[in-house]
Scaffold this active site. Structure first.
Site, PDB file in Angstrom:
ATOM      1  N   CYS A 261       0.562  -0.967   0.262  1.00 60.53           N
ATOM      2  CA  CYS A 261      -0.568  -0.077  -0.205  1.00 60.53           C
ATOM      3  C   CYS A 261       0.374   0.740   0.532  1.00 60.53           C
ATOM      4  O   CYS A 261       1.072   2.275   0.609  1.00 60.53           O
ATOM      5  CB  CYS A 261      -1.006  -0.042   1.326  1.00 60.53           C
ATOM      6  SG  CYS A 261      -2.238  -1.524   1.091  1.00 60.53           S
ATOM      7  N   ALA A 263       1.537   3.906  -1.879  1.00 62.83           N
ATOM      8  CA  ALA A 263       1.374   5.631  -2.028  1.00 62.83           C
ATOM      9  C   ALA A 263       1.153   6.233  -0.998  1.00 62.83           C
ATOM     10  O   ALA A 263       0.614   5.757   0.459  1.00 62.83           O
ATOM     11  CB  ALA A 263       0.001   5.626  -2.684  1.00 62.83           C
ATOM     12  N   PRO A 264       1.580   7.448  -0.539  1.00 64.47           N
ATOM     13  CA  PRO A 264       2.549   8.711  -1.925  1.00 64.47           C
ATOM     14  C   PRO A 264       4.004   8.142  -1.769  1.00 64.47           C
ATOM     15  O   PRO A 264       4.657   8.884  -1.990  1.00 64.47           O
ATOM     16  CB  PRO A 264       2.279  10.122  -0.999  1.00 64.47           C
ATOM     17  CG  PRO A 264       2.663   9.451   0.694  1.00 64.47           C
ATOM     18  CD  PRO A 264       1.557   7.960   0.946  1.00 64.47           C
ATOM     19  N   LYS A 267       8.107   5.183   2.306  1.00 70.46           N
ATOM     20  CA  LYS A 267       8.479   3.897   3.138  1.00 70.46           C
ATOM     21  C   LYS A 267       8.814   2.666   1.547  1.00 70.46           C
ATOM     22  O   LYS A 267      10.203   2.646   2.175  1.00 70.46           O
ATOM     23  CB  LYS A 267       7.251   3.347   4.378  1.00 70.46           C
ATOM     24  CG  LYS A 267       6.828   3.613   4.763  1.00 70.46           C
ATOM     25  CD  LYS A 267       6.155   2.944   5.180  1.00 70.46           C
ATOM     26  CE  LYS A 267       4.747   4.140   6.568  1.00 70.46           C
ATOM     27  NZ  LYS A 267       4.001   5.279   6.301  1.00 70.46           N
ATOM     28  N   ASP A 309      -5.088  -3.944  -6.127  1.00 67.06           N
ATOM     29  CA  ASP A 309      -5.344  -4.294  -5.324  1.00 67.06           C
ATOM     30  C   ASP A 309      -4.548  -5.308  -4.987  1.00 67.06           C
ATOM     31  O   ASP A 309      -4.205  -6.189  -5.571  1.00 67.06           O
ATOM     32  CB  ASP A 309      -7.307  -4.752  -5.525  1.00 67.06           C
ATOM     33  CG  ASP A 309      -7.342  -5.033  -3.970  1.00 67.06           C
ATOM     34  OD1 ASP A 309      -6.371  -5.044  -2.746  1.00 67.06           O
ATOM     35  OD2 ASP A 309      -8.644  -5.427  -3.565  1.00 67.06           O
ATOM     36  N   ASP A 328       1.490  -1.724   4.719  1.00 66.04           N
ATOM     37  CA  ASP A 328       0.770  -0.130   5.780  1.00 66.04           C
ATOM     38  C   ASP A 328      -0.122  -0.345   5.256  1.00 66.04           C
ATOM     39  O   ASP A 328      -0.940   0.339   4.599  1.00 66.04           O
ATOM     40  CB  ASP A 328       2.213   0.894   5.320  1.00 66.04           C
ATOM     41  CG  ASP A 328       1.759   2.100   6.159  1.00 66.04           C
ATOM     42  OD1 ASP A 328       1.474   2.173   7.269  1.00 66.04           O
ATOM     43  OD2 ASP A 328       2.218   2.611   5.261  1.00 66.04           O
ATOM     44  N   CYS A 381      -0.138   2.961  11.951  1.00 65.26           N
ATOM     45  CA  CYS A 381      -0.460   4.620  12.197  1.00 65.26           C
ATOM     46  C   CYS A 381      -2.075   4.518  12.635  1.00 65.26           C
ATOM     47  O   CYS A 381      -2.229   6.129  13.093  1.00 65.26           O
ATOM     48  CB  CYS A 381      -0.878   6.317  11.162  1.00 65.26           C
ATOM     49  SG  CYS A 381      -1.394   6.215   9.939  1.00 65.26           S
TER      50      CYS A 381
END
Length: 440
Positions: A261, A263-264, A267, A309, A328, A381
């Site tokens: 996952c 974007a942006p 990492k 996906d 993430d 997060c």
């Protein structure tokens, strides 16, 4: 103050009121709305005032909106929502930003006229002046309700207290502070000490935290695109908690790595800065991929960027296993409220269960793509156990070849099979990490 400066102050407040109304009443992203408006402003001082006002007003909306409700016998009509927002930001500029009282009042009165509502200029003047006279009593009354006291929605107060009972008060306090601006040095193009030196020469106060290998923390927020080294790709903006992802991935040259996952791209870029890996940066949102590519390009990095996906492997996976997978996962973002205060206004309790279902779906789909001996890092997060340790526990229960790896206590406190960094710990955002190894 000259007329031009006064007009500028009123204009910035009018712009802030319009944007704040869209954020609060229409659910528009604060960051997106600010960036769209700020790009049209030529004066950096106006941009700075607009940003500070918007972020502080959004952060404290739930407190000062309750103060306004005390002061008005009847609420303002829908067509006066810009005035509603103007009054709240006026309170915030006076009480939180500590701007000169009567300068705020005068500029807000002028802003009411710029908003095309001169009939409300008198109301703005009267309400703000009353606030100056009665603010002690008004704020004491606001403290009687925990929503306005903490400037958090009730559902989030209850979840944080339930998940982190000993830390809840400090979490609320940290969420209402402005987060420090942290840079991540691109070690492929620049040494940290060299960049620190260039910043110092430019008069930018900064330091290198000992607990982060690639970070520089600025003493004050600024427009990073104007800093030395930005155009050359010498650094990016990334909070310290997110920078720790690269440490936990234990990267080495030649590995095949998936950022599921991406974007942006922060990492993914950090991983590429750390090691010569074959990295696939995947994201399901096609609209976010141009920014990912732009970020990689500025930093001089290359990855296989894919729109797909992650859970639909037949659409994109070539069958070759990955040595490292970073999940993430999409989450409530309740750990980064310091940076995105509109989360307090936009996120709902009803969002959590669907997010947890997405997290579980992604984890179950990605695990078979991991090579034996490989590692999957699950990160969010979020502060909520339902999205973090509960999701990881389901993965461990589902896959007999999954083993939780120990994570050093410098990455926060124990939370199930992983560790949770709470907001403000060592100046960093709230972040969860769990590292799983495939045993066979």
């Amino acid at each position: 103050m000259n007329d031009k400066a006064e007009n500028s102050g009123a204009s910035v407040r009018a712009d802030a009121a319009r944007i704040l109304a869209r954020v609060v009443f229409d659910g528009v992203s604060l960051r997106a709305a600010f960036e769209a408006r700020a790009s049209r402003s030529a004066d950096p001082r106006d941009r700075a005032l607009l940003a500070a006002t918007l972020f502080a007003s959004t952060r404290w909306w739930l407190r000062f909106d309750s103060v306004l409700a005390q002061m008005l016998e009847r609420g303002l009509p829908d067509k006066a929502r810009d005035i509603h927002s103007l009054l709240v930001l006026g309170f915030v500029q006076i009480e939180i930003m500590r701007m000169p009282d009567y300068a705020v009042v005068a500029a807000c009165v002028d802003a009411a006229r710029l908003l095309g509502q001169p009939r409300h200029a008198g109301l703005v003047n009267a309400v703000l002046r009353r606030f100056l006279r009665e603010r002690k009593a008004l704020l004491e009354e606001a403290d009687r309700d925990e929503i306005s006291q903490h400037a958090h929605p009730r559902w989030l107060i209850e979840r944080i207290r339930g998940d982190w009972p000993r830390d809840a008060e400090s979490v609320f306090e940290e969420n209402n502070r402005e987060a420090p601006l942290t840079l991540r040095v691109n070690r492929r193009r620049c040494a940290r000490e060299d960049l620190l030196g260039r910043l110092g020469q430019a008069g930018v106060a900064a330091h290198a935290p000992l607990h982060l290998a690639d970070a520089i923390v600025l003493e004050e927020s600024t427009d990073v695109s104007r800093l030395p080294g930005y155009a050359e790709g010498h650094f990016s903006v990334q909070d310290g908690a997110a920078q720790r992802v690269a440490d936990l991935l234990d990267l080495a040259d030649g590995q095949r790595v998936l950022d599921a996952c991406a974007a942006p791209g922060g990492k993914a870029a950090h991983a590429l800065e750390r090691a010569d890996v074959e990295l696939t940066a995947l994201d399901s949102d096609a609209g976010r991929l141009p920014r990912l590519r732009e970020n990689l390009g500025r930093l001089g990095l290359e990855a296989n960027v894919v729109h797909a996906d992650a859970a639909r492997s037949k659409d994109w996976w070539d069958g070759r296993p990955f040595d490292r997978i970073l999940l993430d996962a999409p989450c409530s973002a309740t750990g980064i409220i310091r940076r995105q205060p509109d989360i307090k206004l936009h996120r709902r309790l009803a969002d959590i269960a669907p997010l947890a279902a997405i997290q579980a779906r992604l984890g179950a789909a990605l695990w078979p793509m991991l090579a034996p001996g490989g590692k999957l890092l699950y990160a969010t997060c979020s502060l909520l156990r339902a999205e973090n340790e509960a999701t990881v526990a389901r993965l461990l229960d589902t896959f007999s070849d999954a083993k939780a790896m120990p994570i050093h206590d410098r990455h926060g406190r124990a939370a199930g099979a992983g560790r949770q960094n709470l907001p403000g710990h060592k100046g960093m955002d709230g972040f969860y990490y769990a590292l799983l190894e495939k045993t066979r």
